[in-house]
Write an enzyme that holds these catalytic residues in place. Structure first.
Site, PDB file in Angstrom:
ATOM      1  N   LYS A  46     -11.100  -4.071  -3.723  1.00  0.00           N
ATOM      2  CA  LYS A  46     -11.906  -2.868  -3.927  1.00  0.00           C
ATOM      3  C   LYS A  46     -11.032  -1.695  -4.362  1.00  0.00           C
ATOM      4  CE  LYS A  46     -13.387  -3.298   0.942  1.00  0.00           C
ATOM      5  NZ  LYS A  46     -12.294  -3.659   1.801  1.00  0.00           N
ATOM      6  N   LYS A 102      -5.025 -10.384  -6.401  1.00  0.00           N
ATOM      7  CA  LYS A 102      -6.235 -10.543  -5.585  1.00  0.00           C
ATOM      8  C   LYS A 102      -7.354  -9.619  -6.084  1.00  0.00           C
ATOM      9  CE  LYS A 102      -6.542  -8.368  -1.707  1.00  0.00           C
ATOM     10  NZ  LYS A 102      -6.411  -7.775  -0.378  1.00  0.00           N
ATOM     11  N   LYS A 114       0.820  -1.213   0.000  1.00  0.00           N
ATOM     12  CA  LYS A 114       0.000   0.000   0.000  1.00  0.00           C
ATOM     13  C   LYS A 114       0.848   1.255   0.000  1.00  0.00           C
ATOM     14  CE  LYS A 114      -4.518  -1.308   1.511  1.00  0.00           C
ATOM     15  NZ  LYS A 114      -5.615  -1.096   2.453  1.00  0.00           N
TER      16      LYS A 114
HETATM   17  P1  TYM Z   1     -10.523  -5.993   4.002  1.00  0.00           P
HETATM   18  O1  TYM Z   1     -11.491  -4.908   4.250  1.00  0.00           O
HETATM   19  O2  TYM Z   1      -9.472  -5.787   2.984  1.00  0.00           O
HETATM   20  O3  TYM Z   1     -11.280  -7.325   3.657  1.00  0.00           O
HETATM   21  C1  TYM Z   1     -12.316  -7.821   4.478  1.00  0.00           C
HETATM   22  C2  TYM Z   1     -12.305  -9.325   4.497  1.00  0.00           C
HETATM   23  O4  TYM Z   1     -12.464  -9.829   3.158  1.00  0.00           O
HETATM   24  C3  TYM Z   1     -11.392 -10.708   2.847  1.00  0.00           C
HETATM   25  N1  TYM Z   1     -11.044 -10.539   1.434  1.00  0.00           N
HETATM   26  C4  TYM Z   1     -10.964 -11.542   0.555  1.00  0.00           C
HETATM   27  N2  TYM Z   1     -11.171 -12.851   0.685  1.00  0.00           N
HETATM   28  C5  TYM Z   1     -11.003 -13.625  -0.422  1.00  0.00           C
HETATM   29  N3  TYM Z   1     -10.660 -13.113  -1.631  1.00  0.00           N
HETATM   30  C6  TYM Z   1     -10.441 -11.799  -1.805  1.00  0.00           C
HETATM   31  N4  TYM Z   1     -10.107 -11.315  -2.995  1.00  0.00           N
HETATM   32  C7  TYM Z   1     -10.597 -10.942  -0.680  1.00  0.00           C
HETATM   33  N5  TYM Z   1     -10.477  -9.608  -0.495  1.00  0.00           N
HETATM   34  C8  TYM Z   1     -10.742  -9.390   0.803  1.00  0.00           C
HETATM   35  C9  TYM Z   1     -10.252 -10.268   3.757  1.00  0.00           C
HETATM   36  O5  TYM Z   1      -9.311 -11.298   3.943  1.00  0.00           O
HETATM   37  C10 TYM Z   1     -10.985  -9.914   5.020  1.00  0.00           C
HETATM   38  O6  TYM Z   1     -11.252 -11.062   5.792  1.00  0.00           O
HETATM   39  N6  TYM Z   1      -7.380  -5.545   7.856  1.00  0.00           N
HETATM   40  C11 TYM Z   1      -8.662  -6.062   7.446  1.00  0.00           C
HETATM   41  C12 TYM Z   1      -9.830  -5.537   8.240  1.00  0.00           C
HETATM   42  C13 TYM Z   1      -9.709  -5.692   9.719  1.00  0.00           C
HETATM   43  C14 TYM Z   1      -9.887  -6.882  10.453  1.00  0.00           C
HETATM   44  C15 TYM Z   1      -9.731  -6.507  11.828  1.00  0.00           C
HETATM   45  C16 TYM Z   1     -10.154  -8.196  10.083  1.00  0.00           C
HETATM   46  C17 TYM Z   1      -9.465  -4.689  10.605  1.00  0.00           C
HETATM   47  N7  TYM Z   1      -9.488  -5.175  11.877  1.00  0.00           N
HETATM   48  C18 TYM Z   1      -9.845  -7.460  12.823  1.00  0.00           C
HETATM   49  C19 TYM Z   1     -10.251  -9.138  11.113  1.00  0.00           C
HETATM   50  C20 TYM Z   1     -10.102  -8.767  12.467  1.00  0.00           C
HETATM   51  C21 TYM Z   1      -8.896  -5.694   5.988  1.00  0.00           C
HETATM   52  O7  TYM Z   1      -8.365  -4.759   5.493  1.00  0.00           O
HETATM   53  O8  TYM Z   1      -9.831  -6.444   5.378  1.00  0.00           O
END
Ligand code: TYM
Length: 347
Positions: free
Chosen positions: A204, A201, A118
């Protein structure tokens, strides 16, 4: 593996930094719903403080947060059974994150691949928040003494860091206080790939909207994106081994498998020898069948943003009732005086 002495409690989060994608849905949301429906104690958070580690337009952020809440509910999260709220409404997250900023080491955070991706080449210009992002994530989880965290594969490294922070805190203060969390990375769709490049991957934040399916996409747009999704000119192989060097083909098979709740092996057996054009007909139908009702319900829910805010507010109150006593104990362990009565007490 160390035993977790705490009762099972599920926590997970999603960033409201844009539209939720099919990756978020298959990799995370469907798992969240399953765990809720299996009767686990489930806490789900829209991590708006994480979203602002990169620049966000204020109106867009508020809209995306409400829309993500609507997506959760439309996908099957019941705000009475699960706690659903946005992170910034519960102060414990930011407060505990500061303590963890002082536990985690610069070296640990410098190794985080998500930060490297990032921040890109211009690291000097990345926000301090982006660097400290994993400490806030550890705080999200550990403020509730959560034990299990369902996520997609890309979050594995962050969860390892959460474990390291818990272990270091416990060791430093000679306490068995924070649980060492278990990542729950399960299912076929733990890594849904871009529709334009099967080695990247689905995200968004990808500049190309054609690379992903959003939960807000119309049936026509879903069809267009899937029909244009990259494949190769070979027919579908009859085993997964035949797809080893065909990442785009493998990705579409996986998406089909996850949407239809069967194994990828099953899917290749059904379509062995077919051309992708024919497979895509069925994939479009399946994707539209799954996503359109969610999109429809999201739209309806978004007609009453006040109701969504009420749901998030009520969720935040329940979340604070759990995290406040844990934070008070953390302060005590750390030697930080907290003499005013806790805003919300469990008793
Ligand atoms: P984020 O917002 O990027 O994604 C949210 C969840 O979706 C999953 N995900 C995917 N799974 C499969 N294929 C994909 N292409 C894909 N894109 C996203 C992510 O693995 C995630 O589970 N840091 C985290 C958010 C967060 C969090 C937390 C998660 C903040 N605090 C505490 C768990 C516990 C994030 O940016 O996810």
């Amino acid at each position: 593996m160390e035993e977790v002495p705490h009762p099972k409690r599920i926590f997970s989060g999603i960033q409201p930094s844009g539209n939720l994608t099919l990756g978020n849905y298959l990799g995370a949301l469907t798992r969240f719903v399953e765990l809720q429906n299996a009767g686990a104690e489930t806490i789900y958070c829209l991590v708006d403080l994480h979203a602002i580690t990169v620049r966000q337009d204020p109106d867009d952020l508020a809209h995306a947060t409400r829309e993500a809440a609507a997506a959760f509910i439309a996908a099957g999260i019941d705000p009475r059974r699960s706690i659903l709220f946005n992170q910034s409404q519960v102060a414990a997250h930011a407060e505990l994150a500061w303590i963890f900023n002082c536990v985690a080491r610069m070296g640990w955070l410098s190794r985080m691949t998500q930060f490297k991706d990032k921040a890109g080449k211009n690291r000097e210009n990345a926000s301090v928040g982006l660097f400290a992002y994993p400490c806030l994530m550890a705080a999200d989880i550990l403020a509730y003494h959560a034990t299990h965290v369902p996520v997609g594969e890309d979050q594995k490294q962050h969860l390892e860091l959460t474990r390291d922070i818990a272990i270091k805190f416990n060791q430093e203060f000679r306490q068995d206080f924070f649980p060492v969390v278990e990542p729950v990375i399960e299912g076929i769709a733990t890594r849904v790939m871009s529709l334009r490049d099967g080695t990247k991957k689905m995200s968004k934040s990808d500049p190309s909207d054609m690379s992903r399916i959003n939960l807000t996409d119309s049936a026509d747009l879903i069809e267009k994106k899937l029909r244009r999704a990259r494949t190769d000119s070979d027919p579908i192989a009859d085993s997964l081994d035949g797809l080893t060097d065909r990442p785009e083909a493998r990705n579409l098979i996986n998406i089909f498998a996850a949407l239809s709740e069967q194994t990828a092996q099953n899917v290749v057996e059904i379509y062995a020898g077919s051309q992708f054009a024919r497979f895509k007909d069925d994939l479009v139908e399946l994707a539209v069948e799954t996503i359109s009702p969610i999109t429809h319900d999201m739209k309806k829910l978004m007609e009453d943003p006040g109701e969504i805010d009420r749901i998030l507010g009520a969720g935040a109150e329940r979340a604070a009732a759990i995290s406040e006593p844990i934070l008070t104990q953390t302060f005590e362990i750390t030697g930080l005086i907290r003499s005013r009565p806790a805003a919300i007490d469990e008793s």
